[in-house]
Design an enzyme around this catalytic site. Structure first.
Site, PDB file in Angstrom:
ATOM      1  N   ASP A  20      -3.912   3.258  -3.503  1.00 32.33           N
ATOM      2  CA  ASP A  20      -5.031   4.161  -3.746  1.00 32.33           C
ATOM      3  C   ASP A  20      -6.265   3.383  -4.197  1.00 32.33           C
ATOM      4  OD1 ASP A  20      -6.073   6.767  -3.745  1.00 32.33           O
ATOM      5  OD2 ASP A  20      -5.847   6.919  -5.914  1.00 32.33           O
ATOM      6  N   ASP A  53      -7.302   1.152  -0.700  1.00 31.44           N
ATOM      7  CA  ASP A  53      -7.998   1.827   0.409  1.00 31.44           C
ATOM      8  C   ASP A  53      -9.483   2.017   0.113  1.00 31.44           C
ATOM      9  OD1 ASP A  53      -7.798   3.876  -1.438  1.00 31.44           O
ATOM     10  OD2 ASP A  53      -6.591   5.189  -0.182  1.00 31.44           O
ATOM     11  N   ASP A  91      -7.730  10.831   1.732  1.00 29.27           N
ATOM     12  CA  ASP A  91      -7.233  10.137   0.541  1.00 29.27           C
ATOM     13  C   ASP A  91      -6.894  11.134  -0.567  1.00 29.27           C
ATOM     14  OD1 ASP A  91      -6.633   7.883  -1.117  1.00 29.27           O
ATOM     15  OD2 ASP A  91      -8.596   8.108  -2.059  1.00 29.27           O
ATOM     16  N   ASP A 100      -3.159  12.043  -1.973  1.00 31.00           N
ATOM     17  CA  ASP A 100      -2.902  11.827  -3.405  1.00 31.00           C
ATOM     18  C   ASP A 100      -2.234  13.047  -4.028  1.00 31.00           C
ATOM     19  OD1 ASP A 100      -3.968   9.313  -3.337  1.00 31.00           O
ATOM     20  OD2 ASP A 100      -5.872   9.859  -4.287  1.00 31.00           O
TER      21      ASP A 100
END
Length: 197
Positions: free
Chosen positions: A67, A70, A88, A92
């Site tokens: 995380d 990226d 993203d 998550d």
């Protein structure tokens, strides 16, 4: 807390900088890195369901580190896109929900009914924390305050898994997540009343 979080993130970015440059040379896209982290989170869920909390914790923390990678890769290659941000954030939320579901199942097998309910509260707290921030940003209000955002929640979950402290992690996560949601709600409501008395 925001200053501590920002300082920690700065050090992490410096430590992970060689990895980010390696990813850039590999021609992997930021979205592919996000998906890889998501897949590792699902693997952690499966490993925990199979009864191996320590291994699940290690895999979950490893997947969660993607995380950071990226976003750093997207900034390095100037590939920040609205879709990338949406992907993203969505992955998550699913990753966190999946591992918490596995934790709840693991605790249920141990007969810890109260702890299972606490895991649900922890999930609610995390969801509210993220939702209030997103809603605040739509209203033009910056809302990054609070004791535990996603990085801290990941650390609590990963530590609880790795050291077989799932029940303790669940209670801590529930209390801190709900408290953070309350902090953010108060912050946003105060800002709204200040601009619209």
């Amino acid at each position: 807390m925001e200053k501590i979080r920002a300082t920690a993130q700065q050090y992490l970015h410096q430590i992970l900088a060689p990895v980010v440059h390696l990813l850039a040379r590999s021609r992997l896209s930021p979205n592919q890195v996000s998906i890889a982290g998501f897949i590792l989170a699902l693997v952690a869920m499966v490993v925990l369901l199979a009864g191996y909390p320590f291994a699940a914790g290690v895999i979950f923390l490893l997947g969660s580190s993607f995380d950071i990678l990226d976003g750093a890769l997207a900034r390095l290659e100037k590939k920040n896109t609205p879709f990338g941000a949406l992907l993203d954030s969505t992955l998550d939320r699913i990753s966190e929900g999946a591992i918490l579901m596995a934790i709840a199942y693991h605790l249920a097998l141990e007969g810890q009914a109260a702890a299972v309910a606490v895991v649900v509260l922890a999930q609610l707290g995390g969801m509210l924390t993220s939702y209030i921030r997103a809603r605040a940003e739509v209203l033009g209000i910056t809302c990054t305050i609070g004791w535990v955002s996603r990085p801290e929640r990941v650390i609590i979950i990963g530590t609880g898994l790795s050291f077989d402290l799932l029940m303790e992690a669940a209670y801590l996560l529930a209390v801190l997540s709900l408290w953070t949601a309350g902090q953010r709600f108060f912050h946003v409501s105060t800002a709204l009343h200040r601009h619209n008395p």
